[in-house]
Design an enzyme around this catalytic site. Structure first.
Site, PDB file in Angstrom:
ATOM      1  N   GLU A  19       0.819  -1.166  -0.084  1.00 47.70           N
ATOM      2  CA  GLU A  19       0.169  -0.041  -0.033  1.00 47.70           C
ATOM      3  C   GLU A  19       0.660   1.199   0.039  1.00 47.70           C
ATOM      4  O   GLU A  19       0.240   2.194   0.085  1.00 47.70           O
ATOM      5  CB  GLU A  19      -0.969  -0.109   1.464  1.00 47.70           C
TER       6      GLU A  19
ATOM      7  N   GLU B  57     -14.562  -4.947   8.804  1.00 50.71           N
ATOM      8  CA  GLU B  57     -12.766  -4.442   9.753  1.00 50.71           C
ATOM      9  C   GLU B  57     -13.041  -3.180  10.290  1.00 50.71           C
ATOM     10  O   GLU B  57     -13.804  -2.626   9.807  1.00 50.71           O
ATOM     11  CB  GLU B  57     -12.154  -4.976   8.462  1.00 50.71           C
TER      12      GLU B  57
ATOM     13  N   ASP C  88     -15.626  -0.214   8.637  1.00 51.41           N
ATOM     14  CA  ASP C  88     -16.259  -0.633   7.322  1.00 51.41           C
ATOM     15  C   ASP C  88     -17.219  -1.680   7.852  1.00 51.41           C
ATOM     16  O   ASP C  88     -17.220  -2.646   8.313  1.00 51.41           O
ATOM     17  CB  ASP C  88     -15.191  -1.502   6.333  1.00 51.41           C
TER      18      ASP C  88
ATOM     19  N   ASN D  43      -9.996  -0.095  10.402  1.00 51.42           N
ATOM     20  CA  ASN D  43      -8.946   0.030   9.705  1.00 51.42           C
ATOM     21  C   ASN D  43      -8.172   1.069  10.658  1.00 51.42           C
ATOM     22  O   ASN D  43      -8.763   2.325  10.946  1.00 51.42           O
ATOM     23  CB  ASN D  43      -9.345   0.868   8.353  1.00 51.42           C
TER      24      ASN D  43
ATOM     25  N   TYR E  11      -9.617   3.960  -5.175  1.00 53.36           N
ATOM     26  CA  TYR E  11      -8.683   5.054  -5.436  1.00 53.36           C
ATOM     27  C   TYR E  11      -8.587   5.613  -6.807  1.00 53.36           C
ATOM     28  O   TYR E  11      -8.046   6.577  -7.247  1.00 53.36           O
ATOM     29  CB  TYR E  11      -7.155   4.530  -5.071  1.00 53.36           C
TER      30      TYR E  11
ATOM     31  N   GLY F 209      -7.078   5.638   5.165  1.00 53.72           N
ATOM     32  CA  GLY F 209      -6.455   6.447   4.254  1.00 53.72           C
ATOM     33  C   GLY F 209      -6.797   8.048   4.208  1.00 53.72           C
ATOM     34  O   GLY F 209      -8.069   8.386   4.762  1.00 53.72           O
TER      35      GLY F 209
ATOM     36  N   SER G 263      -6.844  -1.577   1.767  1.00 52.43           N
ATOM     37  CA  SER G 263      -7.111  -1.283   0.332  1.00 52.43           C
ATOM     38  C   SER G 263      -7.721  -2.331  -0.518  1.00 52.43           C
ATOM     39  O   SER G 263      -7.694  -2.097  -1.943  1.00 52.43           O
ATOM     40  CB  SER G 263      -5.768  -0.715  -0.350  1.00 52.43           C
TER      41      SER G 263
ATOM     42  N   ARG H 133     -11.321   3.872  11.054  1.00 51.91           N
ATOM     43  CA  ARG H 133     -12.640   3.966  10.171  1.00 51.91           C
ATOM     44  C   ARG H 133     -13.005   2.499  10.294  1.00 51.91           C
ATOM     45  O   ARG H 133     -12.227   1.303  10.263  1.00 51.91           O
ATOM     46  CB  ARG H 133     -11.898   4.062   8.722  1.00 51.91           C
TER      47      ARG H 133
END
Length: 314
Positions: free
Chosen positions: A13, A269, A257, A271, A216, A275, A149, A255
């Site tokens: 990443e 999950e 999800d 994070n 992205y 990002g 990602s 974050r």
């Protein structure tokens, strides 16, 4: 303040991390801080000792930067840093461990099975695939047990696609998850301090999966922030996210999800170091809450210093 921005590194990443780091550097400079960009490599500790920053803003993603490794080094050097601590990062990075923690805390998460490569090479795990498929059903999601990602994540619709998906997963990690697919809405809840920011919905234009390209590449996904949810549903989603954040021991910012399916929200999950690129979900959530990117970065840094001061007092 002198703030070291840790970015890059050698994980898969790296490109995302460099973009996150560049945005953070610009924001810190606009706020008035002295930034020290550090591409995490073999000389990282040497450079940190030489620069002796007042704090480190971690914009690293993936192995080495999001799994507790660099956090441990910063604690040894007594440098305050942004984001969750060592243990929380390790839990979040290991999706298998994280899902066990979520399940034990009573937080909904899709059913799953996990194997490492040794189980397939030496213990005949492939012979159990029929039973796994019968219990999880199709379609199902195959993903590496660590990393982010959506790298290496595959949505498989029948048994014939499973072997190729496993090969793809093992190319990214020594351990893979086979997870029940939840058909529904892709949601993300970013947590800043003790507060949940507005829910963001990601709607990929060309796929059923919010994969790397959808995340992205500008124009591949439509984002709705705040997500269009009824009051009780929004409360349930936010509650599940905050409980997951707490169950994994996160602090500062992270974050969560989730998928919103027929049975309600299910956590995929957490994070630990989300990002911060121009298409990332946390900055979008902050904007929906009325926070400019500079204000978000300032608050993240402030939370890091508050946690460091609390640790010193203890």
């Amino acid at each position: 303040m002198k703030v070291a921005v840790l970015k890059g590194g050698k994980s898969l990443e790296r490109s995302v991390s460099l973009r996150s780091g560049a945005r953070v550097e610009d924001a810190l400079a606009r706020i008035g801080h002295d930034t020290v960009p550090l591409d995490a490599g073999a000389d990282l500790v040497e450079r940190l000792i030489a620069e002796r920053p007042d704090a480190a803003f971690i914009a690293l993603h993936g192995a080495g930067g999001e799994d507790g490794t660099v956090q441990e080094l910063l604690e040894i050097l007594d440098i305050p840093y942004t984001g969750p601590g060592v243990a929380a990062c390790a839990r979040c990075m290991d999706k298998t461990l994280a899902k066990h923690e979520l399940r034990e805390a009573g937080i909904p998460t899709p059913d799953w099975f996990a194997f490492n490569a040794t189980a397939f090479r030496e213990l005949g795990a492939a012979d159990a695939l029929e039973q796994i498929e019968a219990r999880l059903g199709f379609p199902l999601v195959v993903k590496p047990a660590s990393g982010g990602s959506a790298l290496g994540v595959k949505l498989v619709s029948d048994r014939d696609e499973v072997p190729q998906a496993l090969v793809a997963g093992f190319s990214y990690d020594d351990r893979v998850l086979l997870e029940r697919y939840v058909r529904g809405r892709e949601l993300a809840v970013s947590v800043l301090g003790d507060d949940a920011l507005p829910i963001v919905e990601a709607i990929p234009r060309e796929s059923d999966l919010y994969d790397f390209e959808a995340r992205y590449e500008i124009g591949r996904t439509d984002f709705v922030s705040p997500a269009d949810l009824e009051g009780e549903t929004a409360t349930a989603v936010t509650d599940a996210a905050l409980r997951a954040f707490s169950a994994l021991g996160c602090a500062g910012f992270s974050r969560v999800d989730l998928m919103l399916g027929e049975d309600g929200p299910e956590v995929l999950e957490v994070n630990a170091i989300p990002g911060l690129t121009d298409t990332s979900l946390l900055p979008q959530a902050a904007e929906a809450a009325g926070l400019e990117f500079e204000q978000l970065v300032a608050r993240v840094l402030e939370l890091a210093l508050e946690r460091s001061n609390t640790a010193v007092l203890k």
